[in-house]
Design a protein around this motif. Structure first.
Motif, PDB file in Angstrom:
ATOM      1  N   ASN A 210     -30.214 -61.564  -0.179  1.00  0.00           N
ATOM      2  CA  ASN A 210     -29.623 -62.493   1.274  1.00  0.00           C
ATOM      3  C   ASN A 210     -28.283 -62.058   1.655  1.00  0.00           C
TER       4      ASN A 210
ATOM      5  N   PHE B 258     -27.796 -58.791   2.999  1.00  0.00           N
ATOM      6  CA  PHE B 258     -28.395 -58.604   4.543  1.00  0.00           C
ATOM      7  C   PHE B 258     -27.375 -59.364   5.493  1.00  0.00           C
ATOM      8  N   LYS B 259     -26.767 -60.383   5.023  1.00  0.00           N
ATOM      9  CA  LYS B 259     -26.014 -61.051   5.784  1.00  0.00           C
ATOM     10  C   LYS B 259     -24.671 -60.177   6.322  1.00  0.00           C
TER      11      LYS B 259
ATOM     12  N   LEU C 133     -25.865 -57.545   8.528  1.00  0.00           N
ATOM     13  CA  LEU C 133     -25.881 -58.363   9.955  1.00  0.00           C
ATOM     14  C   LEU C 133     -24.528 -58.375  10.701  1.00  0.00           C
ATOM     15  N   LYS C 134     -23.357 -58.966   9.942  1.00  0.00           N
ATOM     16  CA  LYS C 134     -22.215 -59.086  10.400  1.00  0.00           C
ATOM     17  C   LYS C 134     -21.463 -57.583  10.766  1.00  0.00           C
TER      18      LYS C 134
ATOM     19  N   GLN D 241     -24.070 -56.097  13.917  1.00  0.00           N
ATOM     20  CA  GLN D 241     -24.799 -57.009  15.040  1.00  0.00           C
ATOM     21  C   GLN D 241     -24.226 -56.646  16.375  1.00  0.00           C
TER      22      GLN D 241
END
Lengths: 182, 140
Positions: free
Chosen positions: A20, A23-24, A27-28, A31
């Motif tokens: 998790n 993945f964050k 993403l950051k 994105q």
């Protein structure tokens, strides 16, 4: 906070207790770039939001089987591109209209779009870009605005670098012609 | 600016598009919620109703009932004893269906005979039936 290397993030993603968090980080890290890549294709913010979320859901599901035979960013970009092109195809199918009519519709909505902040010249430029076929528009955006080199573009789009160069130069010519019109 | 540089940037590169405030800050929470939701749905065991099994069981029960009834019809009614009885029931049902049950019940339960039998009637009966009065005298 300094961004970690993709290899290290992917190693963490392989650990269930860290996936998790890893993945964050992905993403950051990506994105914003992915958002603008999609936005330049579909123009509308809400559509972009939907496509971006779908892209990241696919990334989440696909990461366990990502082999690392391409750079992570190339792989992410490819997913975002495919999602965007699929969206435009579905929009065309939904309204039974050819893709250039869909683009015309997007172009006509641009002026009243609350998330479009450009002046008349910028509006005309965007409208000019929207006259291009979707893939050519992609090539133009990636080369001109994102400054992605042809080799990287080739691995993202699955087209030879030479063909991409030719496509880009044609795109520039078409946009110049459009901007010369009243 | 050289011709090459002009060609490199013939158009305005400024980004004319806006995004809602805090869009990227909220995006990760929205996405992680969606991912946990989809993972939760995946984990929930889907109860698959085996319709084929259900239908097969129902068909078997119906078959058993049907066969039992057919067997009853075939063996019970074909038995001669049962046949007479069933014929009687059928006949009675057909021919005497007009008879009022209440009338029968009343007739059977009446304690007083409708007519009184007198002594001369008895004698006349005995004579008519050729009964020897000496036999009766011996008996009593």
């Amino acid at each position: 906070m300094t961004e970690r290397d993709d290899i290290d993030i992917l190693k963490d993603f392989g650990n269930p207790s860290l996936s998790n968090q890893a993945f964050k980080e992905i993403l950051k890290k990506y994105q914003v770039r992915l958002y603008w890549h999609i936005r330049k294709i579909v123009i509308d913010h809400d559509d972009t939001d939907d496509i971006l979320q779908n892209t990241f859901i696919k990334i989440w599901k696909g990461l366990p089987s990502f082999q690392g035979d391409s750079k992570l960013y190339t792989w992410l970009y490819r997913i975002a591109t495919n999602e965007s092109l699929t969206f435009l195809k579905q929009k065309k199918r939904r309204f039974f209209s050819p893709i250039d009519e869909v683009n015309q519709e997007i172009s006509s909505k641009l002026e009243s779009d609350p998330y479009f902040d450009g002046d008349k010249a910028q509006l005309k430029l965007q409208q000019a870009i929207l006259t291009l076929p979707d893939k050519q528009r992609l090539v133009f955006n990636m080369r001109y605005f994102d400054e992605i080199n042809y080799d990287e573009m080739s691995s993202i789009l699955g087209t030879s670098a030479g063909a991409l160069k030719a496509s880009y130069h044609h795109a520039v010519k078409k946009i110049e012609e459009f901007l010369k019109q009243d | 600016m050289s011709h090459e540089q002009e060609n490199k940037n013939p158009f305005n590169k400024e980004n004319p598009f806006k995004i809602p405030d805090n869009y990227f800050e909220n995006l990760s929470d929205k996405l992680l919620d969606r991912i946990s939701e989809s993972d939760r749905i995946k984990e929930k065991p889907i109860q698959i109703i085996n319709w084929k099994k259900q239908i097969a069981m129902a068909a078997a029960v119906v078959g058993i009932i049907f066969m039992s009834y057919s067997g009853y019809k075939m063996f019970y009614k074909n038995d001669p004893a049962n046949q007479q009885f069933s014929q009687i029931i059928d006949t009675t049902d057909a021919e005497y269906s007009f008879v009022d049950e209440d009338y029968i019940v009343e007739a059977l339960t009446t304690t007083q005979p409708e007519t009184d039998v007198e002594g001369d009637d008895i004698i006349n009966f005995l004579v008519d039936e050729n009964v020897d009065e000496n036999l009766i005298a011996d008996a009593y």
